[in-house]
Design a protein around this motif. Structure first.
Motif, mmCIF file in Angstrom:
data_model
loop_
_atom_site.group_PDB
_atom_site.id
_atom_site.type_symbol
_atom_site.label_atom_id
_atom_site.label_comp_id
_atom_site.label_asym_id
_atom_site.label_seq_id
_atom_site.Cartn_x
_atom_site.Cartn_y
_atom_site.Cartn_z
ATOM 1 N N THR A 82 36.939 36.959 34.983
ATOM 2 C CA THR A 82 37.477 36.782 36.050
ATOM 3 C C THR A 82 38.561 35.445 35.932
ATOM 4 O O THR A 82 37.945 34.355 36.065
ATOM 5 N N ASP A 90 42.335 37.081 44.791
ATOM 6 C CA ASP A 90 41.138 38.276 45.774
ATOM 7 C C ASP A 90 40.616 37.516 46.761
ATOM 8 O O ASP A 90 40.548 38.575 47.904
ATOM 9 N N ASP A 286 43.778 49.035 31.859
ATOM 10 C CA ASP A 286 42.992 48.447 32.831
ATOM 11 C C ASP A 286 43.524 46.906 32.800
ATOM 12 O O ASP A 286 43.779 46.210 31.683
ATOM 13 N N HIS A 288 41.434 45.017 34.683
ATOM 14 C CA HIS A 288 39.893 44.458 34.909
ATOM 15 C C HIS A 288 39.306 44.217 33.394
ATOM 16 O O HIS A 288 38.429 43.811 33.260
ATOM 17 N N PRO A 294 39.800 40.438 38.671
ATOM 18 C CA PRO A 294 38.482 41.043 38.839
ATOM 19 C C PRO A 294 38.411 42.454 39.172
ATOM 20 O O PRO A 294 39.511 43.127 39.379
ATOM 21 N N TYR A 295 37.448 43.310 39.296
ATOM 22 C CA TYR A 295 37.378 44.645 39.459
ATOM 23 C C TYR A 295 37.763 45.108 40.969
ATOM 24 O O TYR A 295 37.807 44.030 41.780
ATOM 25 N N ASP A 296 38.480 46.252 41.161
ATOM 26 C CA ASP A 296 38.560 47.258 40.099
ATOM 27 C C ASP A 296 40.211 47.347 40.209
ATOM 28 O O ASP A 296 40.856 47.211 41.038
ATOM 29 N N SER A 297 40.745 47.252 39.061
ATOM 30 C CA SER A 297 41.847 47.220 38.670
ATOM 31 C C SER A 297 42.509 48.129 37.193
ATOM 32 O O SER A 297 42.310 47.411 36.240
ATOM 33 N N ARG A 339 46.147 45.940 45.061
ATOM 34 C CA ARG A 339 45.493 45.303 43.750
ATOM 35 C C ARG A 339 46.517 44.431 43.049
ATOM 36 O O ARG A 339 46.104 43.744 42.028
#
Ligand code: PLP
Length: 454
Positions: A82, A90, A286, A288, A294-297, A339
């Protein structure tokens, strides 16, 4: 200070302590599901609790059951970490709690999405008027791109998917033998079934001559060809120039799965690996993973914006041509939180040189692993070229398995086992921005210890 602010401050303290603990903690979780359930308490309380106390309980009860995914010594599946600006963004996104579906009601989100999209296309060397959709991950990004491709090749054959798939021409899907399993999953969701497989070489790269041969057989049909930027074992890239030329001659839609590898394009040192990639019709990647959002991306990029809108838009019609689609028209399901805010923050924080440095640093650490492991008695590194992935074996399947088991017990680093071309291998994925030289040294020492005792 009201209850909400106290809860936020509590969460902030716990988050900072968790992140600080990553440099020294064992990577695997130290408690079982049952233990965490007991610590959290399985009974639904009869009445309310103070928000700050709830945050406290969550953090202290869960802490032993957390895996060091965002730390510098996690080299299991490609996870990324991250990046600080993206993580902080986020938090803001949760506080803002916007519904980011349409341009008209979420101008802040749409602005961030438009800017992040333009920056991504620039960094990845892709056509600047492509549509960029923000998905949960590369699996859904592949799904989105392949849906656009499926509908487009059928449209070219005179068939409208609005009438369903039954009764229309069969769509032929061709992929390399070493494609990622996410491709098969996406094709299954799309009603396209298993892909026809084309031979890949020992590093997992599709063989263009074999592709040309496959395309030449079976007559002219609506066709999709799926290529790969970054094999999860070898890190290898398909030979895009030749493969795309062959696919174009057969009038196929060309899709590239570049979940972590597409980012090579952002580095002057590694961009050559993606040469020719820009001539495809769609690309999945991706944020992420390599970008450390950070997830989800995930990111679904389609050269023809109308093609993805026809497949994914609320009003799926190829002929709707107003200038800007809404964020929701480019993905199967939009995250209402938006996102693109975190992607924007990571890119704004890193800048062009920061993204290149990040890719190059990951590759440098992967090279250090490859060199270190090659020097261990009885170990063999299986990659030809090192990008961010390193695959190795330790004599035979049984011994490799023992080395992996010892490593997991040791807990200094998390490294996964895998089966590659029928052999058990150790697979190292370097994807975390925060990994240091010292982390790599410690992980290599752990591999040496595991190998000596196995
Ligand atoms: C990780 C990965 C995927 C799947 O991505 P998710 O983000 O887990 O959905 C697909 N293809 C490749 C090459 C990958 O590395």
């Amino acid at each position: 200070m009201d209850a909400r602010e106290r809860a936020l401050r509590q969460a902030y303290g716990h988050a900072v302590r968790w992140l600080e603990s990553l440099s020294d903690r064992r990577v695997p979780a130290g408690a079982s599901v049952d233990e965490i359930v007991r610590a959290l308490g399985a009974e639904l309380p009869d009445g309310p609790s103070t928000p700050a106390d709830v945050v406290d309980l969550l953090a202290t009860a869960c802490e032993p059951g957390l895996t060091g995914f965002p730390g510098g010594r996690f080299y299991g599946f490609v996870v990324g970490g991250t990046e600080p600006a993206a993580l902080a963004a986020d938090w803001l996104v949760s506080a803002w709690d916007q519904n980011c579906v349409m341009r008209a009601v979420s101008p802040a989100y749409t602005a961030a999405e438009d800017i992040a999209s333009a920056w991504l296309l620039d960094l990845l060397g892709l056509p600047s008027d492509s549509a960029v959709g923000f998905t949960t991950g590369a699996t859904m990004a592949n799904f989105t791109c392949l849906a656009a491709g499926r509908d487009a090749v059928l449209r070219r054959a005179g068939w409208d998917v609005g009438d369903g798939l039954a009764g229309g021409p069969a769509v032929r899907v061709i992929a390399g033998a070493d494609r990622h399993m996410a491709i098969d999953l996406a094709l299954r969701y799309l009603g396209l079934g298993r892909p026809e497989l084309v031979k890949a070489d020992d590093q997992g790269r599709i063989e263009p001559e074999a592709l040309r041969h496959t395309l030449a057989t079976g007559g002219r049909r609506p066709t999709i060809v799926i290529l790969q930027a970054g094999d999860i074992h070898s890190g290898a890239f398909d030979p895009f120039v030749e493969a795309i030329r062959a696919a174009r001659e057969a009038d196929a839609w060309v899709h590239v799965d570049g979940a972590f590898g597409l980012w090579a394009a952002a580095s002057p040192q590694y961009a050559h690996l993606t040469a020719g990639c820009t001539h495809a019709d769609s690309w999945a990647t991706d944020a992420h993973k390599t970008l450390n959002v950070p997830y989800d991306s995930g990111l679904a990029i389609v050269r023809d914006p109308l093609a993805v809108r026809a497949a994914m838009g609320l009003h799926g019609d190829y002929l709707i041509q107003d200038e800007h689609g809404d964020p929701i028209d480019k993905v199967p399901e939009l995250s209402r939180r938006g996102r693109a805010f975190t992607v924007w923050a990571a890119l704004r924080s890193l800048g062009r040189s920061g993204v290149a440095d990040l890719v190059e640093r990951l590759c440098r650490h992967a090279c250090a692993f490859a060199t270190g492991i090659a020097g261990i008695d009885g170990a063999t590194v299986l990659n030809e070229v090192v990008f961010t992935q390193v695959c190795a074996e330790f004599g035979n399947d049984e011994r490799t398995e023992r080395v992996l088991a010892r490593l997991l017990e040791d807990g200094t680093a998390w490294i996964s086992g895998s089966t590659w071309h029928g052999r058990r291998v150790m697979r190292i994925s370097v994807s975390n921005w925060s990994t240091t030289d010292d982390d790599v040294t410690r992980a290599l020492d752990a591999i040496r210890r595991a190998s000596l005792s196995a």
